[in-house]
Scaffold this motif. Structure first.
Motif, PDB file in Angstrom:
ATOM      1  N   SER A  36       0.839  -1.201   0.000  1.00 42.44           N
ATOM      2  CA  SER A  36       0.000   0.000   0.000  1.00 42.44           C
ATOM      3  C   SER A  36       0.870   1.244   0.000  1.00 42.44           C
ATOM      4  O   SER A  36       1.984   1.240   0.510  1.00 42.44           O
ATOM      5  N   ASN A  71      -7.177  -1.802  -4.469  1.00 42.32           N
ATOM      6  CA  ASN A  71      -8.079  -1.438  -3.378  1.00 42.32           C
ATOM      7  C   ASN A  71      -7.709  -0.051  -2.902  1.00 42.32           C
ATOM      8  O   ASN A  71      -6.525   0.282  -2.798  1.00 42.32           O
ATOM      9  N   ALA A  73      -8.438   2.563   0.360  1.00 43.00           N
ATOM     10  CA  ALA A  73      -8.966   2.617   1.724  1.00 43.00           C
ATOM     11  C   ALA A  73      -8.895   4.041   2.234  1.00 43.00           C
ATOM     12  O   ALA A  73      -7.895   4.744   2.018  1.00 43.00           O
ATOM     13  N   TYR A  82     -14.909   4.420   8.010  1.00 45.37           N
ATOM     14  CA  TYR A  82     -13.893   3.623   7.348  1.00 45.37           C
ATOM     15  C   TYR A  82     -14.478   3.128   6.034  1.00 45.37           C
ATOM     16  O   TYR A  82     -15.634   2.704   5.987  1.00 45.37           O
ATOM     17  N   SER A  84     -13.525   0.849   2.342  1.00 48.26           N
ATOM     18  CA  SER A  84     -12.669  -0.007   1.532  1.00 48.26           C
ATOM     19  C   SER A  84     -13.347  -0.167   0.181  1.00 48.26           C
ATOM     20  O   SER A  84     -14.505  -0.585   0.109  1.00 48.26           O
ATOM     21  N   THR A  86     -13.015  -1.684  -3.791  1.00 53.05           N
ATOM     22  CA  THR A  86     -12.365  -2.612  -4.708  1.00 53.05           C
ATOM     23  C   THR A  86     -12.629  -2.162  -6.139  1.00 53.05           C
ATOM     24  O   THR A  86     -13.744  -1.764  -6.470  1.00 53.05           O
TER      25      THR A  86
END
Length: 169
Positions: A36, A71, A73, A82, A84, A86
């Motif tokens: 990441s 991904n 985030a 939060y 996430s 895809t």
């Protein structure tokens, strides 16, 4: 990040959740490992795609030609949200788009401005997103955590939602 009006209800919910977000973590597969890196989103466009300035020198070898599974985030600890997402990431080299998204805040990384030879764009096209939205108040979060510990199950810890966003292309 500029957030454009979204055409779907899920896109609108995601846009509301991301309001005020300044940073994202992009995760890609590199040599069989997931890695990441932080990026600053420039725009969440009307088609539900995210746009970023990136270094062609460092990102081209990772993304290659065509789209790569990825991904994104986002975390907002102050609001206890939060996200996430895809989707697919790909490099797009468009002088017109660079000019439209350019701001002086990018100059430290790209000293020659929108015409910097190392500057290119990353377009992230989402397929789906998951959001977690906890109580915004720290006092309420602490009370919910204490109640959850006492009851040995989650109580008042917030909402979890699955969203279908973008067309993934």
């Amino acid at each position: 990040m500029k957030i454009c009006p979204q055409t779907s209800e899920d896109g609108r919910r995601l846009a509301e959740t991301l309001e005020g977000q300044r940073f994202a973590m992009l995760t890609l597969a590199e040599g069989g490992e997931l890695k990441s890196r932080p990026l600053t989103p420039l725009e969440f466009d009307e088609h539900g795609r995210f746009w970023f300035f990136i270094s062609q020198r460092t990102m081209q070898p990772l993304l290659g030609v065509g789209a790569s599974e990825a991904n994104l985030a986002f975390v907002d600890t102050a609001r206890s949200t939060y996200v996430s997402i895809t989707g697919q990431a790909e490099i797009v080299d468009s002088a017109e788009r660079k000019a439209a998204l350019w701001s002086a805040a990018a100059r430290p990384w790209f000293p020659d401005g929108e015409h910097d030879p190392d500057l290119t764009l990353l377009r992230f096209a989402p397929r789906s997103a998951e959001t977690w939205d906890g109580p915004h108040s720290q006092v309420v979060r602490l009370a919910a955590m204490a109640a959850s510990v006492a009851a040995a199950r989650p109580i008042g810890m917030g909402e979890h939602e699955h969203l279908k966003v973008g067309d993934g292309a």
